[in-house]
Design a protein around this motif. Structure first.
Motif, PDB file in Angstrom:
ATOM      1  N   MET A 173     -58.568 -80.890  60.425  1.00 19.59           N
ATOM      2  CA  MET A 173     -57.185 -81.331  60.251  1.00 19.59           C
ATOM      3  C   MET A 173     -56.495 -80.551  59.132  1.00 19.59           C
ATOM      4  SD  MET A 173     -55.908 -83.919  62.147  1.00 19.59           S
ATOM      5  CE  MET A 173     -54.843 -84.911  61.098  1.00 19.59           C
ATOM      6  N   LEU A 174     -57.225 -80.252  58.054  1.00 19.47           N
ATOM      7  CA  LEU A 174     -56.598 -79.738  56.838  1.00 19.47           C
ATOM      8  C   LEU A 174     -56.863 -78.259  56.573  1.00 19.47           C
ATOM      9  CD1 LEU A 174     -57.458 -82.738  54.486  1.00 19.47           C
ATOM     10  CD2 LEU A 174     -55.308 -82.342  55.694  1.00 19.47           C
ATOM     11  N   ASP A 223     -62.264 -84.619  49.415  1.00 18.56           N
ATOM     12  CA  ASP A 223     -61.493 -85.681  48.746  1.00 18.56           C
ATOM     13  C   ASP A 223     -61.131 -86.797  49.726  1.00 18.56           C
ATOM     14  OD1 ASP A 223     -61.632 -84.283  46.394  1.00 18.56           O
ATOM     15  OD2 ASP A 223     -59.601 -83.461  46.516  1.00 18.56           O
ATOM     16  N   ILE A 224     -60.731 -86.400  50.932  1.00 14.80           N
ATOM     17  CA  ILE A 224     -60.351 -87.395  51.947  1.00 14.80           C
ATOM     18  C   ILE A 224     -61.549 -88.267  52.317  1.00 14.80           C
ATOM     19  CG2 ILE A 224     -59.714 -87.650  54.397  1.00 14.80           C
ATOM     20  CD1 ILE A 224     -57.296 -87.003  52.699  1.00 14.80           C
ATOM     21  N   GLN A 272     -64.184 -88.843  50.556  1.00 14.75           N
ATOM     22  CA  GLN A 272     -64.538 -89.705  49.428  1.00 14.75           C
ATOM     23  C   GLN A 272     -63.597 -90.908  49.335  1.00 14.75           C
ATOM     24  OE1 GLN A 272     -67.264 -89.540  47.845  1.00 14.75           O
ATOM     25  NE2 GLN A 272     -66.856 -91.202  46.407  1.00 14.75           N
ATOM     26  N   GLU A 273     -62.308 -90.679  49.594  1.00 21.54           N
ATOM     27  CA  GLU A 273     -61.353 -91.798  49.600  1.00 21.54           C
ATOM     28  C   GLU A 273     -61.678 -92.772  50.732  1.00 21.54           C
ATOM     29  OE1 GLU A 273     -58.283 -94.384  48.780  1.00 21.54           O
ATOM     30  OE2 GLU A 273     -59.120 -92.772  47.513  1.00 21.54           O
ATOM     31  N   ALA A 274     -62.100 -92.242  51.872  1.00 21.95           N
ATOM     32  CA  ALA A 274     -62.505 -93.116  52.981  1.00 21.95           C
ATOM     33  C   ALA A 274     -63.726 -93.950  52.583  1.00 21.95           C
ATOM     34  CB  ALA A 274     -62.819 -92.282  54.222  1.00 21.95           C
ATOM     35  N   PHE A 275     -64.635 -93.343  51.836  1.00 21.07           N
ATOM     36  CA  PHE A 275     -65.815 -94.070  51.354  1.00 21.07           C
ATOM     37  C   PHE A 275     -65.401 -95.226  50.431  1.00 21.07           C
ATOM     38  CE2 PHE A 275     -68.990 -94.533  47.897  1.00 21.07           C
ATOM     39  CZ  PHE A 275     -70.023 -95.076  48.643  1.00 21.07           C
ATOM     40  N   ILE A 276     -64.463 -94.954  49.524  1.00 20.72           N
ATOM     41  CA  ILE A 276     -63.986 -96.004  48.614  1.00 20.72           C
ATOM     42  C   ILE A 276     -63.371 -97.155  49.409  1.00 20.72           C
ATOM     43  CG2 ILE A 276     -62.247 -96.511  46.840  1.00 20.72           C
ATOM     44  CD1 ILE A 276     -62.747 -93.598  45.822  1.00 20.72           C
ATOM     45  N   ARG A 277     -62.578 -96.821  50.418  1.00 24.39           N
ATOM     46  CA  ARG A 277     -61.956 -97.854  51.242  1.00 24.39           C
ATOM     47  C   ARG A 277     -62.997 -98.624  52.052  1.00 24.39           C
ATOM     48  NH1 ARG A 277     -55.908 -95.846  53.020  1.00 24.39           N
ATOM     49  NH2 ARG A 277     -55.384 -94.891  51.014  1.00 24.39           N
ATOM     50  N   TRP A 278     -64.029 -97.911  52.484  1.00 24.83           N
ATOM     51  CA  TRP A 278     -65.123 -98.562  53.221  1.00 24.83           C
ATOM     52  C   TRP A 278     -65.837 -99.583  52.329  1.00 24.83           C
ATOM     53  CZ3 TRP A 278     -67.136 -99.833  57.598  1.00 24.83           C
ATOM     54  CH2 TRP A 278     -68.513-100.030  57.757  1.00 24.83           C
ATOM     55  N   LEU A 329     -55.385 -90.663  56.463  1.00 23.97           N
ATOM     56  CA  LEU A 329     -55.337 -90.017  55.150  1.00 23.97           C
ATOM     57  C   LEU A 329     -54.967 -88.539  55.296  1.00 23.97           C
ATOM     58  CD1 LEU A 329     -58.498 -91.635  53.506  1.00 23.97           C
ATOM     59  CD2 LEU A 329     -56.127 -91.968  52.764  1.00 23.97           C
ATOM     60  N   CYS A 330     -55.507 -87.907  56.340  1.00 25.11           N
ATOM     61  CA  CYS A 330     -55.182 -86.490  56.582  1.00 25.11           C
ATOM     62  C   CYS A 330     -53.711 -86.312  56.945  1.00 25.11           C
ATOM     63  CB  CYS A 330     -56.057 -85.930  57.697  1.00 25.11           C
ATOM     64  SG  CYS A 330     -57.767 -85.628  57.226  1.00 25.11           S
ATOM     65  N   LEU A 331     -53.165 -87.209  57.753  1.00 28.30           N
ATOM     66  CA  LEU A 331     -51.746 -87.116  58.118  1.00 28.30           C
ATOM     67  C   LEU A 331     -50.871 -87.219  56.874  1.00 28.30           C
ATOM     68  CD1 LEU A 331     -51.715 -89.281  61.381  1.00 28.30           C
ATOM     69  CD2 LEU A 331     -51.367 -86.811  61.220  1.00 28.30           C
ATOM     70  N   ASP A 332     -51.238 -88.097  55.952  1.00 28.92           N
ATOM     71  CA  ASP A 332     -50.490 -88.193  54.688  1.00 28.92           C
ATOM     72  C   ASP A 332     -50.623 -86.900  53.886  1.00 28.92           C
ATOM     73  OD1 ASP A 332     -49.725 -90.778  55.283  1.00 28.92           O
ATOM     74  OD2 ASP A 332     -51.331 -91.711  54.121  1.00 28.92           O
ATOM     75  N   GLN A 333     -51.834 -86.352  53.844  1.00 26.89           N
ATOM     76  CA  GLN A 333     -52.082 -85.131  53.086  1.00 26.89           C
ATOM     77  C   GLN A 333     -51.310 -83.951  53.661  1.00 26.89           C
ATOM     78  OE1 GLN A 333     -53.846 -84.613  50.375  1.00 26.89           O
ATOM     79  NE2 GLN A 333     -54.015 -82.380  50.349  1.00 26.89           N
ATOM     80  N   LEU A 334     -51.193 -83.890  54.984  1.00 33.87           N
ATOM     81  CA  LEU A 334     -50.517 -82.755  55.617  1.00 33.87           C
ATOM     82  C   LEU A 334     -49.045 -82.668  55.225  1.00 33.87           C
ATOM     83  CD1 LEU A 334     -52.102 -82.772  59.179  1.00 33.87           C
ATOM     84  CD2 LEU A 334     -52.227 -80.931  57.497  1.00 33.87           C
TER      85      LEU A 334
END
Length: 285
Positions: free
Chosen positions: A27-28, A36-37, A39-45, A67-72
């Motif tokens: 995606m990125l 980073d994405i 890892q953020e998914a892990f935190i949310r999990w 998260l990737c759509l926001d990052q893009l």
């Protein structure tokens, strides 16, 4: 949450990291951003009420996609001020990974974030449109249209002439030898008439700030490069596949790594992709 519960949740996440990294990277186009994405998914999990999650991999894939759509959105703004051609971070592997090659990733860059997500999730990762719709928060019919539009653009990036693996690696080795020794006759014999050369220095290392187009222009560029390299040196580190294309890693005179990927059509090199931006090569160290 108990310590044992946290350990169990973390242990359940770890086997899914490679799959989530593949989604995020494709995606990125950035290894660091993908890490980073994920890892953020892990935190949310870890924070989620996992008793409500029936399919962890689907939940996490949706999380990573959003998260990737926001990052893009921010990435597009950054690319507008990027110095010279932008190339995705190089992923170097022993064998071809054919789902998304470097030329295809460049085509994906020109799609809207939603088109890119719909195409990757459906055409590359094989998800049904119901799951795609849940991931990007659109109706399944809209997802079909997004993927179809993306597919039209992507077709042009698919290789017309698939190169046999060993032949591709032999061409990569021959290109390295000719471009470093200054054997321009041998180099010219490998190139198509409309060859292009793309170099990503990101403003951090010397590199052409425009794509070099056509046989004569590329030959002139590599004559200059060869003359400089014969004085300063360039060491072959490894031959392999760079983002699905035959290529190699070198250690350059400034002590930095560099990757070269070759898009081959009908036995000749149609495009040369050189990564020189040290920020995008850090993970290879």
């Amino acid at each position: 949450m108990t310590s044992a519960g946290s350990e169990h949740a973390a242990a359940g996440f770890d086997p899914l990291r490679p799959t989530l990294m593949r989604v995020a990277y494709r995606m990125l186009g950035s290894v660091a951003d993908a890490e980073d994405i994920v890892q953020e998914a892990f935190i949310r999990w870890m924070r989620a009420d996992r008793s409500e999650v029936r399919e962890p991999v689907a939940f996490l894939r949706r999380t990573v996609t959003r998260l990737c759509l926001d990052q893009l959105k921010s990435a597009r703004r950054q690319r507008e001020t990027y110095v010279g051609p932008w190339l995705p971070d190089p992923i170097v592997e022993e064998d071809e990974v054919e789902d998304v090659t470097l030329p295809m990733m460049l085509v994906l860059e020109r799609l809207s974030p939603l088109e890119r997500a719909a195409f990757l999730l459906h055409d590359v990762f094989g998800l049904g449109f119901e799951e795609v719709a849940a991931a990007i928060q659109r109706e399944p019919a809209a997802c079909r249209q997004l993927a179809a539009r993306a597919r039209t653009h992507v077709r042009q990036a698919r290789p017309r002439f698939k190169v046999e693996k060993q032949r591709g690696l032999e061409l990569a080795e021959a290109f390295f030898a000719a471009s470093r020794s200054g054997d321009m006759k041998a180099l010219g014999a490998m190139l198509t008439a409309d060859v292009s050369a793309h170099a990503d220095g990101g403003g951090k290392r010397p590199a052409a700030t425009e794509v070099v187009l056509g046989f004569d222009a590329v030959m002139q560029q590599y004559e200059r490069v060869a003359a400089w390299l014969q004085k300063n040196g360039s060491t072959l580190v490894r031959v392999g596949f760079v983002n699905g294309l035959p290529g190699f890693i070198t250690l350059e005179a400034d002590g930095e790594l560099q990757t070269t990927a070759l898009d081959i059509e009908d036995g000749k090199i149609a495009a040369i992709y050189v990564m020189r931006n040290p920020d995008k090569l850090r993970h290879l160290h």
